[in-house]
Enzyme design. Structure first.
Site, PDB file in Angstrom:
ATOM      1  N   GLY A  16      49.398  39.349  12.797  1.00 12.63           N
ATOM      2  CA  GLY A  16      50.735  38.818  13.038  1.00 12.63           C
ATOM      3  C   GLY A  16      50.889  38.021  14.314  1.00 12.63           C
ATOM      4  CB  ILE A  17      53.638  37.977  16.816  1.00 15.75           C
ATOM      5  CG1 ILE A  17      54.767  37.460  15.924  1.00 15.75           C
ATOM      6  CG2 ILE A  17      53.822  37.445  18.242  1.00 15.75           C
ATOM      7  CD1 ILE A  17      56.150  37.971  16.305  1.00 15.75           C
ATOM      8  CE1 TYR A  49      59.962  46.397  15.285  1.00 21.68           C
ATOM      9  CE2 TYR A  49      62.015  45.161  15.297  1.00 21.68           C
ATOM     10  CZ  TYR A  49      60.637  45.202  15.418  1.00 21.68           C
ATOM     11  OH  TYR A  49      59.946  44.043  15.680  1.00 21.68           O
ATOM     12  CE  LYS A  77      59.900  45.340  18.879  1.00 21.23           C
ATOM     13  NZ  LYS A  77      58.596  45.065  19.541  1.00 21.23           N
ATOM     14  CB  VAL A  79      58.165  35.835  12.977  1.00 18.23           C
ATOM     15  CG1 VAL A  79      56.838  35.083  13.159  1.00 18.23           C
ATOM     16  CG2 VAL A  79      59.028  35.685  14.221  1.00 18.23           C
ATOM     17  CB  THR A  88      54.585  38.700  10.816  1.00 18.71           C
ATOM     18  OG1 THR A  88      55.828  39.398  10.911  1.00 18.71           O
ATOM     19  CG2 THR A  88      54.518  37.630  11.890  1.00 18.71           C
TER      20      THR A  88
END
Length: 236
Positions: free
Chosen positions: A19-20, A141, A145, A174, A176
């Site tokens: 991913g990122i 999540y 964050k 994104v 991903t």
């Protein structure tokens, strides 16, 4: 191994195999860093320019032991993350997500403090658009964050005197693996796309370029910032 080249500054990317994180690892390798990616998972086609080392990032001692002993760290990117969707309303899952997304990166950066100082290094933590507003389906999540963004500011203030800059980025939607559930739900994907002013989801590489900037001397007077990379999603 790329990571053993002493002529190159060392960059460490957690979650750097997919991913990122993978996009960051590969871009930094192309930009002249020796890159070590740490985590439990890597894409099968991850190139040889990135040295991947399998490690449980919640084990700080093992994470540190995966690096060349004593080598200064010019860049640390905390990309590793976990998302458990509705399971996060249960305490055990909530605590697991917080441990991976917040505590592991905090402990790892603190353990590398002397090495970061020796290199005049910089840290970039991966926050999220969910640090700006809430998510009904992923409370842990979202909380994690927000915590990453706040933690970043504390690290920036605490470590500026050591010559270490700490910033975060807040990616939006994104393309991903972690966003696959949303992308493969046609109704939800259409609703998301309609709200993004730029009209499309981001590519991982578009997050990586901002991370590279924050690690570079071009961002030499930037610390404690959180840069949204969301195509305008968070300002609508």
């Amino acid at each position: 191994m790329p990571s053993e080249d002493p002529a190159k500054p060392l960059a460490v990317v957690t979650g750097g195999g997919t991913g990122i994180g993978r996009a960051v690892s590969e871009l930094l390798a192309d930009s002249g860093y020796a890159v070590i990616a740490l985590g439990l998972d890597q894409d099968a086609d991850l190139g040889p320019a990135v040295a991947f080392r399998k490690v449980d990032l919640t084990d700080t001692a093992a994470s540190v032991a995966a690096l060349p002993e004593g080598r200064p760290v010019a860049g640390l990117v905390n990309c590793a993350g976990m998302l458990r969707h509705q399971q996060e309303w249960e305490t055990d899952a909530f605590e697991q997500v917080m441990r991976v997304n917040v505590t592991a990166g905090f402990a790892f950066a603190t353990a590398l403090l002397e090495r970061l100082q020796a290199a005049g290094g910089a840290v970039v933590n991966i926050a999220s658009m969910w640090a700006i507003f809430g998510s009904p389906g992923a409370p842990a999540y979202t909380a994690s964050k927000g915590a990453v963004a706040a933690m970043t500011r504390s690290q920036a203030v605490a470590w500026a005197g050591r010559g270490i800059r700490v910033n975060s980025v807040a990616p939006g939607w994104v393309e991903t693996r972690i966003s696959e559930k949303a992308r493969t739900d046609p109704e939800r994907a259409d609703r998301i796309g309609a709200r993004i002013p730029m009209g499309r989801w981001a590519k991982p590489a578009e997050i990586a370029t901002v991370v590279r900037f924050l690690l570079s001397s071009d961002a030499g007077y930037v610390t404690g910032a959180m840069i949204p990379i969301d195509g305008g999603y968070s300002i609508c």
